[in-house]
Design a protein around this motif. Structure first.
Motif, short mmCIF file in Angstrom:
data_model
loop_
_atom_site.label_atom_id
_atom_site.label_comp_id
_atom_site.label_asym_id
_atom_site.label_seq_id
_atom_site.Cartn_x
_atom_site.Cartn_y
_atom_site.Cartn_z
N TYR A 167 18.67 7.55 3.09
CA TYR A 167 17.32 8.04 3.41
C TYR A 167 17.43 9.36 4.16
CZ TYR A 167 18.06 6.43 8.23
OH TYR A 167 18.55 6.27 9.49
N ASP A 168 16.44 10.21 3.96
CA ASP A 168 16.42 11.50 4.64
C ASP A 168 16.16 11.30 6.12
OD1 ASP A 168 16.99 13.09 2.50
OD2 ASP A 168 14.89 13.45 1.96
N LYS A 169 16.79 12.13 6.90
CA LYS A 169 16.55 12.11 8.34
C LYS A 169 15.03 12.24 8.55
CE LYS A 169 17.91 15.42 11.23
NZ LYS A 169 18.83 16.45 11.71
N ASN A 170 14.48 11.54 9.47
CA ASN A 170 13.02 11.51 9.74
C ASN A 170 12.22 10.62 8.78
OD1 ASN A 170 13.49 13.41 11.76
ND2 ASN A 170 13.14 15.11 10.33
N ASP A 171 12.85 10.16 7.71
CA ASP A 171 12.09 9.30 6.80
C ASP A 171 12.29 7.83 7.18
OD1 ASP A 171 10.66 8.15 4.81
OD2 ASP A 171 11.73 9.09 3.15
N GLU A 172 11.58 7.45 8.26
CA GLU A 172 11.74 6.09 8.76
C GLU A 172 11.27 5.05 7.75
OE1 GLU A 172 9.87 5.55 12.58
OE2 GLU A 172 10.70 7.48 13.21
N GLU A 173 10.27 5.43 6.95
CA GLU A 173 9.73 4.48 5.97
C GLU A 173 10.82 4.05 4.99
OE1 GLU A 173 5.94 4.35 5.03
OE2 GLU A 173 5.75 4.77 7.15
N MET A 174 11.59 5.05 4.53
CA MET A 174 12.61 4.73 3.55
C MET A 174 13.74 3.93 4.19
SD MET A 174 12.81 4.74 0.40
CE MET A 174 11.72 5.87 -0.45
N MET A 175 13.94 4.13 5.49
CA MET A 175 14.93 3.34 6.20
C MET A 175 14.43 1.88 6.31
SD MET A 175 16.25 3.65 10.11
CE MET A 175 14.72 2.92 10.70
N GLU A 176 13.14 1.75 6.64
CA GLU A 176 12.53 0.41 6.72
C GLU A 176 12.62 -0.30 5.37
OE1 GLU A 176 11.28 -1.43 9.21
OE2 GLU A 176 11.93 0.13 10.61
N THR A 177 12.35 0.46 4.30
CA THR A 177 12.40 -0.13 2.97
C THR A 177 13.83 -0.59 2.67
OG1 THR A 177 10.74 1.48 2.38
CG2 THR A 177 11.71 0.25 0.59
N GLY A 178 14.80 0.20 3.12
CA GLY A 178 16.20 -0.21 2.98
C GLY A 178 16.43 -1.55 3.66
N LYS A 179 15.83 -1.72 4.83
CA LYS A 179 15.97 -2.99 5.56
C LYS A 179 15.34 -4.15 4.79
CE LYS A 179 16.08 -1.19 10.29
NZ LYS A 179 15.23 -1.12 11.50
N ASP A 180 14.19 -3.86 4.12
CA ASP A 180 13.56 -4.90 3.29
C ASP A 180 14.56 -5.39 2.24
OD1 ASP A 180 11.11 -4.64 4.59
OD2 ASP A 180 10.28 -3.25 3.11
N TYR A 181 15.21 -4.43 1.58
CA TYR A 181 16.15 -4.80 0.51
C TYR A 181 17.40 -5.47 1.07
CZ TYR A 181 13.49 -2.71 -3.21
OH TYR A 181 12.52 -2.46 -4.13
N LYS A 182 17.87 -4.96 2.19
CA LYS A 182 19.05 -5.55 2.81
C LYS A 182 18.79 -7.02 3.14
CE LYS A 182 22.40 -4.87 6.47
NZ LYS A 182 23.01 -3.93 7.39
N ASP A 183 17.55 -7.28 3.59
CA ASP A 183 17.16 -8.63 3.97
C ASP A 183 17.12 -9.59 2.78
OD1 ASP A 183 15.97 -10.36 6.17
OD2 ASP A 183 14.41 -10.53 4.63
N VAL A 184 16.72 -9.10 1.63
CA VAL A 184 16.54 -10.01 0.49
C VAL A 184 17.71 -10.00 -0.51
CG1 VAL A 184 14.03 -10.05 0.65
CG2 VAL A 184 15.10 -8.38 -0.84
N THR A 185 18.71 -9.14 -0.29
CA THR A 185 19.88 -9.20 -1.19
C THR A 185 21.05 -9.79 -0.42
OG1 THR A 185 20.32 -6.90 -0.64
CG2 THR A 185 19.37 -7.30 -2.77
N GLU A 186 21.94 -10.40 -1.13
CA GLU A 186 23.09 -11.00 -0.47
C GLU A 186 24.35 -10.21 -0.78
OE1 GLU A 186 22.73 -14.92 -2.07
OE2 GLU A 186 20.69 -14.97 -1.28
N LEU A 187 24.25 -8.91 -0.63
CA LEU A 187 25.37 -8.04 -0.95
C LEU A 187 25.68 -7.15 0.25
CD1 LEU A 187 24.32 -6.78 -4.50
CD2 LEU A 187 26.23 -8.28 -3.97
N PRO A 188 26.94 -6.67 0.34
CA PRO A 188 27.22 -5.67 1.38
C PRO A 188 26.27 -4.50 1.19
CG PRO A 188 29.25 -6.36 0.29
CD PRO A 188 28.11 -6.96 -0.49
N PHE A 189 25.57 -4.15 2.25
CA PHE A 189 24.46 -3.20 2.10
C PHE A 189 24.49 -2.22 3.27
CE2 PHE A 189 20.29 -1.52 1.75
CZ PHE A 189 19.67 -1.98 0.60
N GLU A 190 24.70 -0.96 2.98
CA GLU A 190 24.73 0.03 4.05
C GLU A 190 23.53 0.96 3.95
OE1 GLU A 190 28.50 2.03 4.06
OE2 GLU A 190 29.58 0.15 4.47
#
Lengths: 126, 179
Positions: free
Chosen positions: A98-121
């Motif tokens: 995610y681009d610096k300052n794009d908190e939304e895309m970081m949050e969305t990353g967290k949504d995906y991290k939460d629902v997938t069972e894979l190593p997720f950075e």
């Protein structure tokens, strides 16, 4: 296996899935009205790839925008790749940029991290 | 019928960024997004606000694209919808309007009531649950659009169903983004 390369458009992302290196990249915007049409060939390629995956597979996601209609398909890509984990000596990693300052895309990353069972950075794209 | 200046001033004074009435086609969606993006760029709006507005607009426009029906009212193109974006008191406002069958109102109304009753964290949990569990439909919609809009906005959704006749209403939907 052939790589999958799709050029970006104003509504759909660039796809660069390299079967030889195991690096799968999605970049840009994904806001088509008909996500089904765009993602069907992408998912078919993944179905083939997971039959004989590279030793290490990394999927790199650099999305600027995506609509909710694409969101299910992006998750579907991750879910299909999950099968690689069950194969001996094969590894899979998701890198969500995610681009610096794009908190939304970081949050969305967290949504995906939460629902997938894979190593997720979740990584800042400097 | 030369009221250009009156009309110009009206739009200027109301800080109207964009106003469109008509059928929402794929081309119109691209065009509306381009115009909104250009105008927000020209106003030097912050990246994060622009992204929020853009994302919300995409969902609103695609909702109109997928769900408006023709033939609801005799001699009228009921696929025709309204989209209005304006700036007022530190908020960007997005208003949409479209015809809807009365029988389709209850599930939408229930969903909007639920969305408005939930906190930020509850909305996030609900979003994740639907993302993870629902099937992909041919349209691709996963019932996530309105939840996503509410999450991005951080404000309550305002809505109204204005009755036109015994079978049709006009669905008014408004969402705000704080500058």
């Amino acid at each position: 296996m052939e790589s999958l390369i799709i050029k970006k458009t104003k509504q759909t992302p660039e796809i660069n899935f390299n079967a030889q290196s195991g690096v799968l990249e999605i970049k840009g915007r994904s806001i088509p009205e008909n996500s089904f049409e765009f993602y069907t060939p992408v998912l078919s390629w993944i179905d083939q790839y997971i039959k004989k995956p590279n030793e290490n597979t990394i999927i790199k996601v650099y999305l600027e925008y995506f609509n909710t209609s694409s969101s299910k398909f992006i998750l579907e890509i991750f879910k299909k790749l999950q099968k690689i984990q069950n194969i001996d000596n094969k590894n899979i990693l998701i890198e969500w940029y995610y681009d610096k300052n794009d908190e939304e895309m970081m949050e969305t990353g967290k949504d995906y991290k939460d629902v997938t069972e894979l190593p997720f950075e979740i990584i800042i794209n400097e | 019928m030369l009221h250009a200046y009156d009309q110009f001033c009206k739009m200027k004074n109301k800080n109207i960024i964009l106003s469109f009435k008509g059928e929402i086609t794929s081309e119109i969606i691209s065009m509306v997004l381009d115009v909104a993006e250009n105008k927000l760029d020209a106003a030097n709006e912050k990246g994060i606000i622009k992204k929020k507005i853009f994302n919300i607009l995409v969902e609103c426009l695609q909702n109109l694209y997928h769900h408006t029906e023709k033939g609801l009212i005799k001699n009228e193109n009921t696929k025709s919808s309204l989209i209005l974006i304006w700036y007022e008191n530190e908020y960007y406002n997005i208003l949409t309007g479209n015809y809807i069958r009365n029988k389709n109102i209850p599930p939408i109304q229930k969903r909007l009531e639920t969305i408005n009753s939930l906190s930020k964290d509850e909305l996030r949990d609900w979003y994740r649950k639907i993302l993870n569990n629902s099937e992909i439909s041919a349209k691709g919609g996963a019932n996530l659009g309105m939840i996503d809009v509410a999450r991005k906005s951080g404000e309550k959704i305002e809505y109204n169903f204005k009755k036109i006749n015994s079978s049709v209403s006009f669905y008014e939907f408004k969402i705000k983004v704080k500058k």
